[in-house]
Design an enzyme around this catalytic site. Structure first.
Site, PDB file in Angstrom:
ATOM      1  N   ASP A  77       0.818  -1.210   0.000  1.00 45.95           N
ATOM      2  CA  ASP A  77       0.000   0.000   0.000  1.00 45.95           C
ATOM      3  C   ASP A  77       0.854   1.262   0.000  1.00 45.95           C
ATOM      4  O   ASP A  77       0.484   2.281  -0.595  1.00 45.95           O
ATOM      5  CB  ASP A  77      -0.924   0.007   1.212  1.00 45.95           C
ATOM      6  CG  ASP A  77      -2.136  -0.899   1.011  1.00 45.95           C
ATOM      7  OD1 ASP A  77      -2.284  -1.453  -0.092  1.00 45.95           O
ATOM      8  OD2 ASP A  77      -2.929  -1.049   1.957  1.00 45.95           O
ATOM      9  N   GLY A  78       2.029   1.213   0.662  1.00 45.80           N
ATOM     10  CA  GLY A  78       2.918   2.371   0.664  1.00 45.80           C
ATOM     11  C   GLY A  78       3.372   2.731  -0.734  1.00 45.80           C
ATOM     12  O   GLY A  78       3.456   3.914  -1.093  1.00 45.80           O
ATOM     13  N   ASP A 181      -3.153  11.542  22.125  1.00 51.99           N
ATOM     14  CA  ASP A 181      -1.933  11.339  21.351  1.00 51.99           C
ATOM     15  C   ASP A 181      -2.082  11.879  19.933  1.00 51.99           C
ATOM     16  O   ASP A 181      -1.087  12.162  19.261  1.00 51.99           O
ATOM     17  CB  ASP A 181      -1.571   9.858  21.290  1.00 51.99           C
ATOM     18  CG  ASP A 181      -0.997   9.339  22.595  1.00 51.99           C
ATOM     19  OD1 ASP A 181      -0.693  10.167  23.474  1.00 51.99           O
ATOM     20  OD2 ASP A 181      -0.866   8.110  22.745  1.00 51.99           O
ATOM     21  N   THR A 192      -9.400   1.275   6.809  1.00 52.24           N
ATOM     22  CA  THR A 192      -8.700   0.024   7.115  1.00 52.24           C
ATOM     23  C   THR A 192      -7.210   0.261   7.350  1.00 52.24           C
ATOM     24  O   THR A 192      -6.441  -0.698   7.425  1.00 52.24           O
ATOM     25  CB  THR A 192      -8.882  -0.989   5.970  1.00 52.24           C
ATOM     26  OG1 THR A 192      -8.533  -0.378   4.718  1.00 52.24           O
ATOM     27  CG2 THR A 192     -10.320  -1.480   5.898  1.00 52.24           C
ATOM     28  N   PHE A 196      -8.228   2.461  11.479  1.00 53.11           N
ATOM     29  CA  PHE A 196      -8.586   1.131  11.993  1.00 53.11           C
ATOM     30  C   PHE A 196      -7.738   0.787  13.213  1.00 53.11           C
ATOM     31  O   PHE A 196      -8.246   0.287  14.220  1.00 53.11           O
ATOM     32  CB  PHE A 196      -8.380   0.105  10.885  1.00 53.11           C
ATOM     33  CG  PHE A 196      -8.628  -1.317  11.301  1.00 53.11           C
ATOM     34  CD1 PHE A 196      -9.914  -1.830  11.334  1.00 53.11           C
ATOM     35  CD2 PHE A 196      -7.580  -2.152  11.656  1.00 53.11           C
ATOM     36  CE1 PHE A 196     -10.154  -3.139  11.720  1.00 53.11           C
ATOM     37  CE2 PHE A 196      -7.805  -3.458  12.041  1.00 53.11           C
ATOM     38  CZ  PHE A 196      -9.097  -3.960  12.071  1.00 53.11           C
ATOM     39  N   SER A 197      -6.443   1.076  13.136  1.00 53.27           N
ATOM     40  CA  SER A 197      -5.551   0.810  14.273  1.00 53.27           C
ATOM     41  C   SER A 197      -5.944   1.627  15.493  1.00 53.27           C
ATOM     42  O   SER A 197      -5.711   1.209  16.631  1.00 53.27           O
ATOM     43  CB  SER A 197      -4.097   1.125  13.883  1.00 53.27           C
ATOM     44  OG  SER A 197      -3.680   0.334  12.793  1.00 53.27           O
TER      45      SER A 197
END
Length: 313
Positions: A77-78, A181, A192, A196-197
């Site tokens: 994806d990067g 944060d 996603t 998502f994280s």
């Protein structure tokens, strides 16, 4: 050769499997009568140790971007996000071949490379548009950021010892202030990814919406929010002695002075992704996250006899 269809090949040439895949893709395209095109730096890296190379043209030197039909991205994806950044001002659709890990943006896996190129050669693909966001930031009355993102923009703390304090806003109305944060402002495509994280919901790509996901917020009300695609979301840094950092797609970053205001809205220019295997997003979700689906029996259809009928009075 100059009149043939031109396919731009992007590869993470620092990885051997990417170089191998790029050589194979260029050869298959060339042998099918199409013109493989690459950036000069990628091509030079590819040519090292390439036995029996095929002709590859150089984008912006011997081929204009406007003449490119499609971009093939070999990587995770990067790599797709990097490629999207490079062709942002064009109409070129991208198709990803995953050489990374989860690879939600990628269309196929490395083992399917030959079939993917064959589908491209035959024109067997459809193009879908994914919402992008415009990202702007102001500090001391001056605009200091004017950029975009496909997945998300995140406002985060710049110092690990100090959380940032923010007030979040939707459609020019404040919602809440809290220490945290960071805050992720995402598209459905980005649901996603980082969002998502951070505990945000998974949103189907065809849903038109935007997400606001607080990260480790010290607040009673810090739930992820889903807003209208026509909304404008904003995050303001409100502590006069604490700065922050803006990240766009985890790639482009900018330090944010204390008091900075970051605004995110839907971009008028979407990102175009080519699909070789159009499948329901739920199927992609199950495959990418390896979700357990044992016990599923599927929808009931007329004439089904292997399911118990409800009792009749």
């Amino acid at each position: 050769m100059s009149s043939s269809r031109k396919i731009l090949v992007f590869a993470h040439t620092g990885r051997e499997e990417a170089r191998r895949a790029a050589r194979a893709a260029c050869r298959q395209l060339f042998e099918a009568g199409l013109t493989p095109v690459m950036e000069r730096a990628d091509l030079e890296s590819l040519q090292e140790g390439w036995e029996k190379p095929v002709p590859v043209r150089v984008v912006r030197e011997t081929v204009a971007l406007v003449d490119i039909e499609l971009g093939v991205v070999l990587g995770g994806d990067g790599s797709i996000l990097r490629a999207a950044e490079k062709i942002r001002h064009t109409q070129i659709p991208l198709v990803g071949v995953n050489l990374g890990h989860v690879g939600f943006l990628a269309e196929s896996e490395e083992s399917d490379l030959t079939e993917t190129v064959e589908r491209i050669v035959n024109g067997e693909y459809v193009v879908e548009e994914r919402m992008a966001i415009d990202v702007k930031a102001w500090a001391n009355g001056q605009k200091i950021v004017d950029t975009w993102a496909l997945n998300e923009a995140s406002v985060e703390k710049g110092n690990r010892e100090k959380m940032i304090e923010v007030v979040v806003e939707v459609d020019e109305r404040p919602l809440s202030s809290f220490g945290c944060d960071g805050v992720v402002l995402a598209t459905p495509t980005g649901s996603t990814a980082y969002a998502f994280s951070g505990g945000g919901p998974v949103v189907w790509p065809e849903v038109e919406a935007m997400l606001l996901v607080p990260l480790s917020a010290h607040a009673l009300f810090s739930r992820p929010l889903v807003t209208s695609p026509n909304s404008t979301m904003a995050v303001e840094l409100i502590r006069p002695d604490v700065s922050g950092v803006l990240w766009c797609d985890g790639r482009r970053t900018r330090d944010l002075p204390a008091g900075t205001r970051v605004e995110v809205s839907r971009s008028s220019k979407p990102v175009r992704l080519a699909r070789i295997h159009p499948v329901p997003f739920s199927e992609r979700l199950v495959a990418k996250f390896e979700l357990p689906i044992h016990g599923w029996r599927g929808p009931i259809t007329t004439g089904t006899t292997d399911r118990s009928e409800p009792a009749q009075d």
